[in-house]
Design a protein around this motif. Structure first.
Motif, mmCIF file in Angstrom:
data_model
loop_
_atom_site.group_PDB
_atom_site.id
_atom_site.type_symbol
_atom_site.label_atom_id
_atom_site.label_comp_id
_atom_site.label_asym_id
_atom_site.label_seq_id
_atom_site.Cartn_x
_atom_site.Cartn_y
_atom_site.Cartn_z
ATOM 1 N N TRP A 9 44.613 169.052 0.687
ATOM 2 C CA TRP A 9 45.309 168.414 -0.388
ATOM 3 C C TRP A 9 46.778 168.579 -0.418
ATOM 4 C CZ3 TRP A 9 42.398 171.263 -5.015
ATOM 5 C CH2 TRP A 9 40.814 171.073 -5.223
ATOM 6 N N SER A 19 37.863 166.233 -4.846
ATOM 7 C CA SER A 19 38.719 165.633 -3.874
ATOM 8 C C SER A 19 38.936 164.329 -3.874
ATOM 9 C CB SER A 19 38.582 166.073 -2.187
ATOM 10 O OG SER A 19 38.448 167.612 -2.105
ATOM 11 N N ASP A 20 37.717 163.649 -4.276
ATOM 12 C CA ASP A 20 37.910 162.140 -4.506
ATOM 13 C C ASP A 20 38.723 161.698 -5.642
ATOM 14 O OD1 ASP A 20 36.468 161.804 -2.090
ATOM 15 O OD2 ASP A 20 34.434 161.641 -3.298
ATOM 16 N N ASP A 21 38.395 162.588 -6.686
ATOM 17 C CA ASP A 21 39.194 162.278 -7.837
ATOM 18 C C ASP A 21 40.789 162.575 -7.562
ATOM 19 O OD1 ASP A 21 36.924 161.893 -9.273
ATOM 20 O OD2 ASP A 21 36.834 163.861 -10.227
ATOM 21 N N PRO A 28 34.479 166.283 -12.077
ATOM 22 C CA PRO A 28 33.501 166.446 -10.874
ATOM 23 C C PRO A 28 32.799 167.928 -10.872
ATOM 24 C CG PRO A 28 36.066 167.341 -10.757
ATOM 25 C CD PRO A 28 35.854 166.531 -11.937
ATOM 26 N N GLU A 33 34.049 168.264 -3.372
ATOM 27 C CA GLU A 33 33.993 167.031 -2.752
ATOM 28 C C GLU A 33 34.329 166.029 -3.788
ATOM 29 O OE1 GLU A 33 31.461 169.426 -0.092
ATOM 30 O OE2 GLU A 33 31.493 169.139 -2.225
ATOM 31 N N GLU A 34 33.772 166.059 -4.840
ATOM 32 C CA GLU A 34 34.206 165.048 -6.078
ATOM 33 C C GLU A 34 35.390 165.156 -6.459
ATOM 34 O OE1 GLU A 34 31.157 165.332 -8.988
ATOM 35 O OE2 GLU A 34 29.462 164.546 -7.795
ATOM 36 N N TYR A 72 48.550 166.132 -2.855
ATOM 37 C CA TYR A 72 47.810 166.094 -4.050
ATOM 38 C C TYR A 72 48.440 167.270 -4.876
ATOM 39 C CZ TYR A 72 44.275 163.223 -1.624
ATOM 40 O OH TYR A 72 43.704 162.090 -1.140
ATOM 41 N N ALA A 82 42.367 161.865 -4.919
ATOM 42 C CA ALA A 82 42.866 160.456 -4.222
ATOM 43 C C ALA A 82 42.940 159.528 -5.340
ATOM 44 C CB ALA A 82 41.777 160.280 -3.128
ATOM 45 N N LYS A 83 42.077 159.333 -6.216
ATOM 46 C CA LYS A 83 42.314 158.212 -7.270
ATOM 47 C C LYS A 83 43.511 158.657 -8.264
ATOM 48 C CE LYS A 83 37.353 157.787 -7.505
ATOM 49 N NZ LYS A 83 36.038 157.774 -8.271
#
Length: 419
Positions: A234, A168-170, A161, A165-166, A239, A172-173
Motif C-alpha cells: 500500500w 486493497s482493490d478499493d 470490503p 484483498e477487497e 495508498y 486502487a479505485k
C-alpha cells in the motif's frame, strides 16, 4: 495499538507496592455511623469530580449506610497514584480505569464469586490464572476503519470490503479517482493501520497468539508477515499519505474530518470527535476485515471503565456493592458509556448515525472474536516494549525499509525479549 484513554497496567507497581499488601487502607473508615468507601477515578474535562459524585448519588441514596468518597489522582493520573498510595498505606477501596495485570493481581480482590463480574463485557479476556479481578461497563473498539462515504461513491465502491484483498482493490479505485486512501500519522499512530490490517487475521487464525508469541512457539514473520507485506505494498503504491511521519494525531484526525482522505483506521472514540465537528465529511465505519479465508476475524477491543477492589480495603463488602451498582445499574452504565463515548450491546444512548453504525458492529461481534491490541492485557500479553518496537518498525516501513527487513527485525526483537 494505543488507546487515547488511560488503559495500561502498572508494571512499576511490582516494585513500589507488592511488598506492602499488609498496609492499612487510610482512605476509608467510619464517619457518622456510615462506612466510607474511597473510589479513585480518572478525572478528565468530561469526567469531572462533580460528574463522579452525581454518578454515585443514587447508590448512596439506596445505601444510606455507605458514603462514597471520590478521589482525584490529580495530574499524575490513576496509574501513578496507585503505587504511591500503596506505599503510603492509603490504598483506595476501589480503583477505576486500571485493568488488572499479572503484577497488579496480588494486590486485588478476586471477584470470581460474583456473577456480575464474571458476566460483564470482556470479563473472560481479562482473567488471570482463571480469576476475575475486574468488572467493566463496556468497551472501546479498535479494529475499525472509518471511511468517507462520498469518496467511496466517487470511486464507484458500492459496498464496504469484507476481506483485506477487497480493501486493497478499493484502495486502487480510490487512488484512480484522485483520493488519498489511508490517513495515518507519526508518533503512536504509525503502527495503527498495520495492526488494523494484521490483527483480525493473526488472532483470527491463532486465538492464543499472544501467549504463543511470548512462549516462542510462533514467530512474527510467520504470523504477521503477510500483513507487513500488504501494508508495504500500500505504501509503495501511494495508498497511504506520503507525509505520514510528519503528521501528528490531531492533524491526521482533522484531515480526515475535513474530507481530505478516504479511510482512517482509529478506535471507537473517534465517533465523539465526529459528533463534535462543525461540518464533518460524510463518514461511515466498518469492522476491519481479515485476509480471505479467515472465518472469524478478530476484533481489537479494550475494556471501558474497569473497576478493581484493592485487597488492602477494610470494607470489601461495601466496595463490592458499589462496584456491582456501577457495572449493573442500567442508568449508571448508560451515563458512563455516553460521557466517554463507549459502547455495549443492548445499551443505546442518544447518538448520531455514526455512533449507531458502530453500536451495530458491537452487537454483531461475537464475544469470542475480541482480542487485545498492542502489548495486550490479562494473560494475553507480549514482552514489554512490543508497542514501542512495532511502532518503530512501522515507521521504518513508511520510510522505505523493505518488509522482509521489518519482519526479520521483529523476529530478532522477540528472540531477545521472550519472557
Amino acid at each position: 495499538m494505543i488507546s487515547r484513554r488511560t488503559m495500561i497496567a502498572v508494571g512499576a507497581l511490582a516494585a513500589a507496592g507488592l511488598a506492602l499488601s499488609g498496609c492499612a487502607a487510610g482512605n476509608s473508615g467510619q464517619s457518622d455511623g456510615k462506612t466510607t468507601v474511597s473510589l479513585l477515578v480518572n478525572v478528565t474535562p468530561n469526567l469531572t469530580e462533580d460528574w463522579w459524585n452525581d454518578l454515585v448519588k443514587p447508590f448512596e441514596k439506596a445505601n444510606p449506610d455507605i458514603d462514597v468518597k471520590i478521589q482525584n489522582p490529580g495530574a499524575e493520573g490513576v496509574a501513578a497514584a496507585v503505587p504511591r498510595l500503596l506505599a503510603a498505606g492509603e490504598a483506595p477501596d476501589v480503583v477505576e480505569s486500571l485493568p488488572p495485570s499479572t503484577e497488579l493481581a496480588p494486590e486485588l480482590v478476586d471477584l470470581s464469586t460474583y456473577d456480575w463480574a464474571k458476566n460483564g463485557p470482556l470479563a473472560e479476556q481479562y482473567t488471570i490464572d482463571g480469576k476475575y479481578y475486574m468488572a467493566g461497563i463496556g468497551m472501546q473498539l479498535q479494529s475499525l476503519w472509518f471511511y468517507n462515504k462520498d469518496a467511496f461513491a466517487a470511486a464507484g465502491i458500492a459496498e464496504t470490503p469484507t476481506t483485506v484483498e477487497e480493501l486493497s482493490d478499493d484502495l486502487a479505485k480510490l487512488k484512480k479517482a484522485g483520493w488519498t486512501g489511508v490517513q495515518t500519522g507519526g508518533d503512536w499512530m504509525s503502527s495503527y493501520a498495520l495492526q488494523t490490517v494484521g490483527l483480525p487475521t493473526v488472532v483470527g487464525q491463532h486465538p492464543d497468539w499472544y501467549q504463543k508469541m511470548s512462549d516462542g512457539k510462533l514467530t512474527f514473520s510467520k504470523t504477521y508477515g503477510d500483513a507487513v507485506d500488504e501494508y508495504a505494498d500500500w505504501i509503495g503504491k501511494g495508498y497511504v499519505n506520503d507525509d505520514a511521519l510528519g503528521i501528528k494525531y490531531a492533524d491526521a484526525e482533522q484531515n480526515f474530518l475535513a474530507g481530505k482522505s478516504a479511510l482512517y483506521p482509529m478506535g471507537s472514540w473517534f465517533v465523539a470527535s465526529e459528533a463534535a465537528a462543525t461540518t464533518p465529511a460524510n463518514i461511515g465505519v466498518f469492522r476491519a476485515p481479515a485476509f480471505d479465508g479467515v472465518k472469524q476475524p478478530a476484533m481489537g477491543a479494550n475494556i471501558a471503565s474497569p473497576y478493581v477492589i484493592m485487597k488492602d480495603s477494610k470494607h470489601t463488602e461495601a466496595a463490592a456493592k458499589l462496584v456491582e451498582y456501577l457495572v449493573t445499574d442500567k442508568t449508571a452504565i448508560l451515563d458512563q458509556l455516553k460521557v466517554d463515548g463507549n459502547y455495549r450491546a443492548g445499551y443505546e444512548y442518544d447518538m448520531g448515525d455514526l455512533g449507531k453504525e458502530l453500536l451495530q458492529i458491537v452487537t454483531d461481534t461475537p464475544d469470542a472474536a475480541y482480542t487485545p491490541t498492542g502489548q495486550g492485557y490479562g494473560e494475553r500479553t507480549l514482552p514489554s516494549g512490543y508497542s514501542t518496537e512495532i511502532n518503530a518498525q512501522t515507521q521504518a516501513l513508511l520510510g522505505g525499509t523493505a518488509p522482509s527487513d521489518v519482519n526479520t527485525a521483529m523476529d530478532d526483537w522477540f528472540s531477545a525479549n521472550l519472557k
